[in-house]
Design an enzyme around this catalytic site. Sequence first.
Site, PDB file in Angstrom:
ATOM      1  N   PHE A 170     -96.174 -29.488  28.666  1.00 15.65           N
ATOM      2  CA  PHE A 170     -94.970 -29.200  27.713  1.00 15.65           C
ATOM      3  C   PHE A 170     -94.808 -28.196  28.401  1.00 15.65           C
ATOM      4  CE2 PHE A 170     -99.068 -31.308  25.562  1.00 15.65           C
ATOM      5  CZ  PHE A 170     -98.301 -32.362  25.350  1.00 15.65           C
ATOM      6  N   GLU A 200     -88.224 -35.011  27.304  1.00 17.57           N
ATOM      7  CA  GLU A 200     -88.678 -34.763  26.081  1.00 17.57           C
ATOM      8  C   GLU A 200     -87.340 -34.797  25.056  1.00 17.57           C
ATOM      9  OE1 GLU A 200     -88.526 -30.807  28.769  1.00 17.57           O
ATOM     10  OE2 GLU A 200     -87.215 -31.694  29.119  1.00 17.57           O
ATOM     11  N   LYS A 224     -94.030 -49.661  27.993  1.00 10.87           N
ATOM     12  CA  LYS A 224     -94.736 -48.713  27.195  1.00 10.87           C
ATOM     13  C   LYS A 224     -95.404 -46.950  27.657  1.00 10.87           C
ATOM     14  CE  LYS A 224     -99.022 -51.016  27.121  1.00 10.87           C
ATOM     15  NZ  LYS A 224    -100.179 -51.295  27.335  1.00 10.87           N
ATOM     16  N   THR A 225     -95.151 -46.722  28.768  1.00 18.92           N
ATOM     17  CA  THR A 225     -95.358 -44.748  28.851  1.00 18.92           C
ATOM     18  C   THR A 225     -94.021 -44.394  28.672  1.00 18.92           C
ATOM     19  OG1 THR A 225     -94.544 -45.951  30.724  1.00 18.92           O
ATOM     20  CG2 THR A 225     -96.863 -45.123  31.052  1.00 18.92           C
ATOM     21  N   ILE A 265     -84.914 -48.602  31.990  1.00 18.21           N
ATOM     22  CA  ILE A 265     -86.723 -47.544  30.861  1.00 18.21           C
ATOM     23  C   ILE A 265     -87.945 -48.165  32.587  1.00 18.21           C
ATOM     24  CG2 ILE A 265     -88.291 -48.229  29.890  1.00 18.21           C
ATOM     25  CD1 ILE A 265     -86.087 -46.791  28.884  1.00 18.21           C
ATOM     26  N   LEU A 266     -88.495 -47.318  32.959  1.00 18.72           N
ATOM     27  CA  LEU A 266     -89.268 -47.834  34.372  1.00 18.72           C
ATOM     28  C   LEU A 266     -90.901 -48.370  33.716  1.00 18.72           C
ATOM     29  CD1 LEU A 266     -88.891 -44.851  35.878  1.00 18.72           C
ATOM     30  CD2 LEU A 266     -87.670 -46.586  36.049  1.00 18.72           C
ATOM     31  N   ASN A 267     -91.333 -47.804  32.092  1.00 20.79           N
ATOM     32  CA  ASN A 267     -92.381 -48.853  31.969  1.00 20.79           C
ATOM     33  C   ASN A 267     -92.490 -48.819  30.884  1.00 20.79           C
ATOM     34  OD1 ASN A 267     -94.819 -49.011  30.785  1.00 20.79           O
ATOM     35  ND2 ASN A 267     -95.876 -48.638  33.089  1.00 20.79           N
ATOM     36  N   ALA A 302     -89.878 -37.924  36.559  1.00 18.53           N
ATOM     37  CA  ALA A 302     -90.283 -39.781  36.955  1.00 18.53           C
ATOM     38  C   ALA A 302     -89.350 -40.313  37.830  1.00 18.53           C
ATOM     39  CB  ALA A 302     -90.131 -40.674  35.862  1.00 18.53           C
ATOM     40  N   GLY A 329    -100.076 -36.708  32.689  1.00 18.76           N
ATOM     41  CA  GLY A 329    -100.357 -37.584  31.074  1.00 18.76           C
ATOM     42  C   GLY A 329     -99.133 -38.371  30.404  1.00 18.76           C
TER      43      GLY A 329
END
Lengths: 735, 325
Positions: A244, A696, A624-625, A620-622, A513, A470
């Site tokens: 963070f 963020e 869920k994440t 969006i790359l994934n 990312a 994470g």
Amino acid sequence: MEQSTSKIIGEPMNRVDGPAKVTGRAEYAGDHQVEGGIAEGFIVEAPAAPGKIVALDVADAEAADGVVSVLTYKTVPQQKPYGSPEDEGRFTQSHAVLENDRVRHFGEPVALVVAETLEQARYAASLVRVEIETEEGVFNALDHKDQAEKPDSVDGLDEVDTQDGDFETQFSQSTHKLEVSYLTGAQHASAMEPHVTVAQWDGETLIVHMAIQIVASAVSAYANTLGIDEANVRIISPFTGGGFGSKLGVHNEAILAALAAKQCGKAVRVAQTRRNLFANGPHRSRHLQELKLGADASGKLRAVRHSSLASMARNYPFAEAPASPTRASYAADAIHTFHRMVKADIPKVDSMRAPGEAIGTLTYETAIDELAEMCGVDPVEFRILNEPTQDPTSGHAFADRRLLDCIRTGAAKFGWSGRVKPGSRMAGRKLVGRGMAVAIRPNTLSPAQAEVKLAADGRLVARLDMTDIGTGTYTILTQIAAETLSMPASQVLVQLGDSRFPETAGSGGSFGASSSGSALLDACAKLKSALSERLTESGVSANAFAMKDGRVLANGKRIELADLIGAEGLSADGAVDPDNHAKGQADYSYGVQFAEVEVDADTGEIRVRRLLGVFDAGRILNRKTARSQLMGGMIFGIGGALLEESLMDDRFGSFMTRDFAEYHIAVNRDVPDLEVHILDGYSEHSNPLGSKGIGELGICGAGPAIANAVHEATGVRVRKFPVHMEDLLDRLPAV
Amino acid sequence: MKPFDYQRLETPEHLGHVEAGRFLGGGTNLIDLMKHQIETPDVLVDVTRAGMDRIEERGDAVLIGSQVSNTDLASHPLIRRDYPVLSSALLSGATQQLRNKATTGGNLLQRTRCQYFYDTARACNKREPGSGCDALDGLNRFHAILGASENCIAVHPSDMAVAMAALGAVVVTRKRDGTEGRIPVTELHRLPGDRPDLDHVLDEGELIVAVELPASPPRLQSYRKVRDRSSYAFAVVSAAIALDLEDGHMRNLRIALGGVAHKPWRATKAEAMLEGKMPEAALFMEALEQEMADAEGHGHNDFKKILAPRVVVAMLRELTGLGGN
Ligand SMILES: Cc1cc2nc3c(=O)[nH]c(=O)nc-3n(C[C@H](O)[C@H](O)[C@H](O)COP(=O)(O)OP(=O)(O)OC[C@H]3O[C@@H](n4cnc5c(N)ncnc54)[C@H](O)[C@@H]3O)c2cc1C
Ligand code: SF4
């Protein structure tokens, strides 16, 4: 589960490192074991500051059981002066510790006790006697406004101040005028994993296992602190347990571990305790933000002035920019923004998740809500009415801006039906209110490199010095490689967090990312064309091919990889250069947040009932994440509005809320009904992947949506954050 | 943490035979304080396996062994049926994990959460007698408004103890010389006066064996905890109320407040004003204002003077069926 190899990017793939994490096989820095054992270091904090150490007695500590060494400014190995060289950035400068008899801030280490066990070190640390001759210090910027200075730079923005249009005229001619000031509290990013480093020396080489967000700048920091070659610093950080922002740079425990390892001639681990963190970790400063807004009778913004005052740690130049969102959210005839800082004798102030926007949207978006109310315009309509056609301050075209799509989708999904009279909606003894706010955050791309190597058995290894704090980096990078090379994700192995791997900008600023992903995309694309060439050379010309289990499938043929690339395999390097992207474009991620809260009519206790966000972060790359990141951000927003605050006793300049019983982060029960919606998109200007920053974004707007809902529930506008029951108690409507 | 000796108490009767030291219950408070060098005992006497872990019905009372965990106590069928105020007070405290470890005796004697008490760099009369009280003019939002002294304005943080105070519970103890003591929970903790280092009236080495709850408690009971977040937070203010309604009159009324004093605070003035009366909103407020007549804020905690009466009034209205406005 075997994914189809055609479309993998964007799929809600489970974390590839999930099983290792839940079974404890993932080795975090503190888990690292060294042959020959590790000595444990424990920090002795300065009880008062600023001042001078006039007595430091370590005799009892040295004599205690198991103690290997006690480091003080008198005994510590040679370091370069703190903050040198001057022309380097704050993450790469010398972070010298135990430098001399000066104590800059409360809790600064005055000694490190190294013992065979942690318990021995901890007890011996309590035997160190230190006396500080204190001097008058500056602890709270608000008490020293006369010392406010314009900083050389502010975080994340090109300019410290901006003055577009004639503010005074526009403001004086406005029909509706709002003049408000807000206080936001200090915060600490208290990640689950403590700040921890295991250091050892192998001859001239320093080997460090540490919790860090950016590997490369930590290498420079060590080199600049210890006066050694960067080539002699090896950092290993495959997993970091949350950052963070607090692990962007190195902190005292990192340098102390290296110094102690040198001194003791063996590996040393230094972990900050949770209490240490609130003095030896970085924090978000308290801010005073003043806003002056003017609108015409119809609700069109004419004048906006946003100025911010905060503390900066003396000798550590970092200034947060809360007026950042104000420069880009709405069109107005005049927009002026200012940032001023007071140098203070406090622990490091540095980036904390969504620096600028987290507390900037908190104030700007609540002020906008108030102005909309003054104008008699629905807050949703007010925002639509003031939507800019180009970036209001830079004048640049927006790379792509779908804020209105977010707002309209959000209003529909939430069931926004306009405002009710404040204090008029009840459920039992609870006053219920709703509110909304906009989320906006600059999208950036940082230089990054990657290397990939395809082995004859069909397995691909990708390497970058990128970190996974994470967030899911391992997973999205696996997806990018697998899709680009048309191969199963299970045959991709991503390796991160080693300073020997190609350099990236690490995890931070929500650029991780996109930046590392773009570099990897480039490396994989290069590998793919090299493979295409090999195919052509071997007589199979194919525009498209896929790989599986060591074979290439092209034109209906199956070719053994080994025949194409030999036993040595095939490698490629990739990179991304930000200068080639979003040139002359104003690039942001967007969103909207809707909140419903209840306020106890008797006690003023505030609880969030619903929080719904709609976001546009490009591709969006994934799913869920991405959703998890946004959800985590929104929960951070609850903290910002209602809970998180590090309280400083201004008589001593010391933080007093130094554990999780005192420093409140939202718990499960504070997060009842959380909805995340993500618009499908592709931002062609942003980077080769078409993605935007997401980590963020979720925080932005969440806090003010809640604060605006509190107002509708109670009729009270609270202009300090976090909002507590006592801010409402004597102003609650009599119901 | 200072090195210490560890002993285990086999039964309460053996108390005189073990080395004198600090009793160790679940350790959720004591061990924390030892890590921070706030408590520095030479000897720990582990009392968790001394056979004091049962809840027994004894005709005129329910006896709760001092080692019964907060979880077991909160979920015991008898407690849930006849003493729901206690069950709900317990469940509002800490977290499931902590409640699994925390014991009845340890909960009663847990120490204040005053931030200055926890910080050895700061002056605190409770931690270091005579050093001063940095909370007095400092961050004192969580501090006492009743019964405090200029030497200490700390509050006792327990939820459980507040419910026990309302239920008229009695602490059963055993001293090293084998004598038994019986102390009402309301008299277990001291007001700080000029000895804030003393939290309670127990002698050194006096063991809490059990807590006794009188049988036939008032039927109407309620616990309310006002806090900043919805779980895992200490009370800003809390209240436990027990009463009967007979022919529309309030009987056996007990009101205990948490988060306002160095001990669970029985609102005896308010109780006296309301006992035997018919429920009436204005009367409730008057009684609570009376109770708060001597309340004193220290800046950050001034709001508790408004908050505490409002909480109790809201609870009384609900319990007596007056409802909201
Ligand atoms: C993060 C956190 C949050 C918490 N939140 C809450 C909350 O919201 N509400 C709340 O009420 N509590 C809360 N607590 C406190 C918790 O309830 C206490 O820590 C717990 O009840 C103490 O019980 P224990 O058995 O662990 O005591 P210990 O830590 O073992 O002992 C505490 C004290 O009691 C003494 N003692 C123990 N047993 C006996 C005995 N039989 N006879 C005499 N003396 C004895 C010990 O010597 C010591 O001085 C919280 C604690 C933590 C750490
Ligand atoms: S209030 Fe009591 S516990 Fe807190 S600092 Fe003062 S003396 Fe110590």
